[in-house]
Design a protein around this motif. Structure first.
Motif, PDB file in Angstrom:
ATOM      1  N   PHE A   1     -13.867  39.865  19.404  1.00 41.88           N
ATOM      2  CA  PHE A   1     -12.660  40.237  20.127  1.00 41.88           C
ATOM      3  C   PHE A   1     -12.330  39.297  21.294  1.00 41.88           C
ATOM      4  O   PHE A   1     -11.165  39.122  21.625  1.00 41.88           O
ATOM      5  N   GLY A   2     -13.333  38.720  21.938  1.00 45.99           N
ATOM      6  CA  GLY A   2     -13.063  37.841  23.059  1.00 45.99           C
ATOM      7  C   GLY A   2     -12.564  38.558  24.289  1.00 45.99           C
ATOM      8  O   GLY A   2     -11.921  37.959  25.154  1.00 45.99           O
ATOM      9  N   VAL A   3     -12.852  39.833  24.404  1.00 46.66           N
ATOM     10  CA  VAL A   3     -12.420  40.613  25.559  1.00 46.66           C
ATOM     11  C   VAL A   3     -13.468  41.684  25.822  1.00 46.66           C
ATOM     12  O   VAL A   3     -14.052  42.252  24.886  1.00 46.66           O
ATOM     13  N   VAL A   4     -13.734  41.957  27.100  1.00 46.48           N
ATOM     14  CA  VAL A   4     -14.777  42.914  27.480  1.00 46.48           C
ATOM     15  C   VAL A   4     -14.178  43.950  28.414  1.00 46.48           C
ATOM     16  O   VAL A   4     -13.596  43.588  29.453  1.00 46.48           O
ATOM     17  N   PRO A   5     -14.282  45.251  28.070  1.00 41.42           N
ATOM     18  CA  PRO A   5     -13.828  46.292  29.005  1.00 41.42           C
ATOM     19  C   PRO A   5     -14.803  46.428  30.175  1.00 41.42           C
ATOM     20  O   PRO A   5     -15.950  46.841  29.991  1.00 41.42           O
ATOM     21  N   ILE A   6     -14.349  46.079  31.370  1.00 39.78           N
ATOM     22  CA  ILE A   6     -15.225  46.031  32.535  1.00 39.78           C
ATOM     23  C   ILE A   6     -15.697  47.430  32.948  1.00 39.78           C
ATOM     24  O   ILE A   6     -16.843  47.625  33.351  1.00 39.78           O
ATOM     25  N   TYR A   7     -14.826  48.413  32.832  1.00 42.65           N
ATOM     26  CA  TYR A   7     -15.156  49.749  33.324  1.00 42.65           C
ATOM     27  C   TYR A   7     -15.665  50.659  32.214  1.00 42.65           C
ATOM     28  O   TYR A   7     -15.554  51.887  32.301  1.00 42.65           O
ATOM     29  N   ALA A   8     -16.255  50.074  31.151  1.00 48.70           N
ATOM     30  CA  ALA A   8     -16.698  50.877  30.016  1.00 48.70           C
ATOM     31  C   ALA A   8     -17.804  51.862  30.414  1.00 48.70           C
ATOM     32  O   ALA A   8     -17.776  53.035  30.014  1.00 48.70           O
TER      33      ALA A   8
ATOM     34  N   LEU B   1      -9.702  44.647  31.620  1.00 52.95           N
ATOM     35  CA  LEU B   1     -10.195  43.843  30.503  1.00 52.95           C
ATOM     36  C   LEU B   1     -10.500  42.439  31.006  1.00 52.95           C
ATOM     37  O   LEU B   1      -9.653  41.813  31.635  1.00 52.95           O
ATOM     38  N   LEU B   2     -11.701  41.962  30.714  1.00 50.74           N
ATOM     39  CA  LEU B   2     -12.085  40.595  31.047  1.00 50.74           C
ATOM     40  C   LEU B   2     -11.855  39.727  29.813  1.00 50.74           C
ATOM     41  O   LEU B   2     -12.542  39.868  28.809  1.00 50.74           O
ATOM     42  N   PHE B   3     -10.865  38.831  29.893  1.00 46.54           N
ATOM     43  CA  PHE B   3     -10.523  37.974  28.755  1.00 46.54           C
ATOM     44  C   PHE B   3     -11.438  36.746  28.787  1.00 46.54           C
ATOM     45  O   PHE B   3     -11.213  35.792  29.525  1.00 46.54           O
ATOM     46  N   THR B   4     -12.463  36.780  27.958  1.00 45.65           N
ATOM     47  CA  THR B   4     -13.422  35.688  27.890  1.00 45.65           C
ATOM     48  C   THR B   4     -13.075  34.686  26.795  1.00 45.65           C
ATOM     49  O   THR B   4     -13.616  33.579  26.789  1.00 45.65           O
ATOM     50  N   GLY B   5     -12.192  35.067  25.886  1.00 46.59           N
ATOM     51  CA  GLY B   5     -11.953  34.238  24.713  1.00 46.59           C
ATOM     52  C   GLY B   5     -13.064  34.456  23.698  1.00 46.59           C
ATOM     53  O   GLY B   5     -14.210  34.760  24.052  1.00 46.59           O
ATOM     54  N   ARG B   6     -12.717  34.327  22.429  1.00 48.46           N
ATOM     55  CA  ARG B   6     -13.735  34.503  21.397  1.00 48.46           C
ATOM     56  C   ARG B   6     -14.740  33.361  21.451  1.00 48.46           C
ATOM     57  O   ARG B   6     -14.381  32.198  21.516  1.00 48.46           O
TER      58      ARG B   6
ATOM     59  N   LYS C   1      -0.259  38.319  20.220  1.00 51.66           N
ATOM     60  CA  LYS C   1      -1.209  39.084  21.022  1.00 51.66           C
ATOM     61  C   LYS C   1      -2.646  38.777  20.620  1.00 51.66           C
ATOM     62  O   LYS C   1      -3.536  38.626  21.464  1.00 51.66           O
ATOM     63  N   ARG C   2      -2.888  38.662  19.320  1.00 51.19           N
ATOM     64  CA  ARG C   2      -4.243  38.368  18.855  1.00 51.19           C
ATOM     65  C   ARG C   2      -4.669  36.965  19.282  1.00 51.19           C
ATOM     66  O   ARG C   2      -5.816  36.740  19.660  1.00 51.19           O
ATOM     67  N   LEU C   3      -3.742  36.016  19.215  1.00 51.47           N
ATOM     68  CA  LEU C   3      -4.056  34.665  19.663  1.00 51.47           C
ATOM     69  C   LEU C   3      -4.333  34.635  21.163  1.00 51.47           C
ATOM     70  O   LEU C   3      -5.258  33.971  21.637  1.00 51.47           O
ATOM     71  N   GLN C   4      -3.509  35.358  21.926  1.00 52.44           N
ATOM     72  CA  GLN C   4      -3.682  35.408  23.374  1.00 52.44           C
ATOM     73  C   GLN C   4      -5.061  35.961  23.731  1.00 52.44           C
ATOM     74  O   GLN C   4      -5.774  35.399  24.566  1.00 52.44           O
ATOM     75  N   GLN C   5      -5.453  37.034  23.068  1.00 50.71           N
ATOM     76  CA  GLN C   5      -6.754  37.640  23.355  1.00 50.71           C
ATOM     77  C   GLN C   5      -7.883  36.726  22.901  1.00 50.71           C
ATOM     78  O   GLN C   5      -8.873  36.547  23.622  1.00 50.71           O
ATOM     79  N   GLY C   6      -7.753  36.135  21.715  1.00 51.48           N
ATOM     80  CA  GLY C   6      -8.812  35.271  21.204  1.00 51.48           C
ATOM     81  C   GLY C   6      -9.008  34.017  22.018  1.00 51.48           C
ATOM     82  O   GLY C   6     -10.120  33.479  22.079  1.00 51.48           O
TER      83      GLY C   6
END
Length: 623
Positions: free
Chosen positions: A333-340, A400-405, A487-492
């Motif tokens: 996913f390349g994204v991490v929920p910080i407050y999980a 959401l922390l966008f780390t990239g895939r 959106k998928r490209l942006q997140q990846g």
């Protein structure tokens, strides 16, 4: 040096082990999905093909008019085929239909960040795709289990409303068989609570806990029968998903061991369950849900008990599951929920109450329907409490922390660094910390690299320009389907938000809200300058849609349409993209200045076939 011969018993053991290994490889090869002799993929060259079968999945909207479903084929064909329907008609899952259209093989994804396309479908046993032109309904009879699911979903929605009703249904049956609003799913993902909507071991644990509490003190045979019956009901409602089957196998084994008053070994049960599932369906190894479910369960078994020595179990359980699934989240996913972790800590009591409440509501809806409304009214407080918690967590800064895939090799390095902290490997923790630092720095370095990415698709192209971790987007297709891909490209790519967005196409009324979610500055066929730090798009007044993209010190000519202008002068460019040329899939670097050719005549009439001529790395090209 003297070599001693192996004894005969040991020799036989090694021979038997090698034979078993060969049989296992042969079995897995045989069980790997491949098209059968009656699969319609062998008729992919036919201009038109007619197929019969039952719709095996809910209709999923792909575009403003088109929909997608799955066809379980009847003779003379066999297998399954992906359906691309011209519209979202009244068809429902379970209906028997006859469809006609053009058959094709599922193509590979146009970009790795958009999935693996045909390979993913092949692992699910789907090797053909039918672009449907005509649909004829043969039978509207649905299997009893589908009617039961639809009946419960309808009753829940009528009693609890359009938002709370599907949530209750998902807590009972899982989001795979319930039509949840897309916005609600996004909020649960941002809060790190998407697992609550997927049928998994948590829901089965709650169900088994309730059933076993009711038969406590009864005979072992009655407890075993009640537990297995509850699991069979859970399987019928949720469907044979990999995560559900894993939970059922582990639950059944633990139930048998418990009723025999023997102590179970959770790690052994997990490994045994995974072995059986992969032995039956080896392609499930690549299923994202299967991977996440197995990793989270391993974390609860191996790491949660150690964390409980330093913190409360309410914190240790979600933290262990989050840490074990973190590498997979980065990979897929390349994204991490910080407050999980805090969100799970606060939501767990509410989810437990609502899961039990949804099960009780299902029984009431089937046995005493008039009592459903009062019961749902009692559940509205935890329902809206959970929805409020999810919305707040999803809207917090840096939710959401966008780390990239991350590439698989980098994920392996990161996992190597993480495991010494999750397992009792104290001597390796320093090296693990170094591995985590190296992987993080490498990924961060990649996020700050300048990049020009062109993704070409049938309906149009997406051009993403990145400059020092900032990004902008130019697209020739403004449909909702193209927006979802953006959106998928942006997140990846690890882009939290676009600086600006240029649409070189009239925007569909149902897609403008989607594009505005990507950027606060959306321009349609702009006339003038759109810019941010290091990124700009200067339109050409006499050439609608054309412009100059500035990326740092580089300048690229964007020409999605043929241009007719006798007085045009092309400035010095570093590259060019011709949207309707044979090279539309490529960004072509320019070594020499482009030359404008105009005034062509044919049959004493001015021709509209004006063209660009320039020299690129692959030689001369005209347009």
């Amino acid at each position: 040096m003297v070599f001693l011969p192996l004894s005969k018993p040991l020799h036989r053991k090694w021979g038997l082990a090698f034979l078993m290994f060969l049989l296992l490889i042969a079995w897995l090869q045989w069980r790997w999905p491949r098209p059968g002799p009656l699969d319609p993929v062998w008729q992919a060259d036919a201009p038109q093909l007619t197929l019969k079968g039952r719709l095996g999945a809910r209709l999923q909207q792909m575009s403003p008019s088109g929909c997608r479903s799955l066809l379980l084929l009847d003779l003379p064909h066999s297998g399954r085929s992906d359906l691309i329907l011209p519209n979202c008609g009244p068809w429902q899952e379970g209906w028997r239909v006859q469809v006609q259209g053009r058959l094709q093989k599922p193509s590979s994804a146009v970009h790795p960040l958009l999935g693996d396309g045909g390979q993913r479908m092949a692992r699910q046993g789907i090797f053909s795709r039918l672009v449907v032109t005509r649909v004829q309904v043969l039978d509207t009879h649905q299997p009893a289990i589908l009617r039961l699911r639809q009946h419960l979903s309808k009753k829940f929605q009528q009693a609890a409303g359009p938002e709370a009703g599907p949530l209750l249904a998902a807590l009972l049956m899982g989001s795979a068989v319930v039509d949840l609003p897309e916005q609600l799913q996004q909020q649960f993902r941002a809060a790190g609570l998407s697992h609550a909507l997927a049928a998994s071991g948590f829901h089965l644990t709650v169900l088994l806990g309730l059933v076993m509490a009711l038969v406590r003190g009864k005979s072992a045979s009655l407890q075993l029968t009640a537990g297995l019956g509850a699991m069979a009901l859970f399987l019928l409602l949720a469907g044979p998903q990999p995560s559900v089957l894993r939970a059922l196998l582990m639950g059944a084994a633990a139930l048998v061991i418990k009723t025999n008053e023997e102590r179970s070994k959770p790690l052994g049960l997990l490994m045994f369950s995974l072995f059986l599932l992969l032995l039956w369906q080896p392609a499930w190894l690549w299923d994202v849900g299967f991977q996440l479910s197995a990793s989270a369960t391993a974390g609860l078994i191996l790491t949660a008990p150690r964390l409980e020595k330093h913190c409360h179990a309410l914190i240790a359980v979600p933290l262990a599951a989050w840490l074990w699934t973190l590498p997979l989240q980065l990979l897929h996913f390349g994204v991490v929920p910080i407050y999980a972790v805090p969100a799970n800590l606060l939501a767990s009591p509410l989810i437990s109450v609502l899961t039990l409440g949804s099960m009780a509501s299902a029984v009431v809806a089937l046995v005493l329907p008039p009592l459903l409304a009062p019961l749902v009214w009692l559940l509205q407080f935890p329902i809206y409490g959970l929805l409020l918690l999810v919305k707040i967590a999803a809207q917090l800064p840096l939710a959401l922390l966008f780390t990239g895939r991350i590439t698989p090799w980098l994920v392996l390095i990161f996992s190597f660094g993480l495991f010494p902290w999750l397992l009792p490997l104290h001597r390796w923790r320093f090296y693990g910390l170094m591995a985590i630092v190296v992987a993080s720095i490498w990924q961060l370095y990649g996020l700050f690299q300048d990049q020009l990415l062109l993704v070409h698709q049938a309906s149009g192209s997406l051009l993403i320009a990145r400059y020092h971790a900032r990004a902008a987007l130019i697209t020739t297709d403004a449909s909702g389907y193209s927006c979802l891909r953006a959106k998928r490209l942006q997140q990846g790519l690890g882009i939290a938000r676009l600086d600006w967005l240029v649409l070189l196409d009239p925007v569909a009324s149902d897609a403008i809200s989607c594009w505005k979610q990507l950027s606060g500055l959306v321009q349609t066929m702009p006339q003038g300058l759109v810019r941010s730090d290091g990124l700009s798009f200067q339109s050409m007044p006499d050439s609608p849609g054309a412009g100059i993209l500035q990326l740092g010190k580089k300048r690229w000519g964007i020409f999605p349409q043929p241009i007719i202008n006798n007085n045009a002068e092309l400035p010095q460019l570093d590259g060019i993209w011709l949207g309707r040329s044979p090279n539309a899939r490529e960004l072509i670097p320019i070594k020499a200045k482009a030359v404008w050719v105009s005034g062509m005549k044919r049959n004493n009439a001015a021709s509209t076939q004006s063209r660009w001529q320039f020299t690129g790395e692959r030689g001369s090209l005209s347009w």
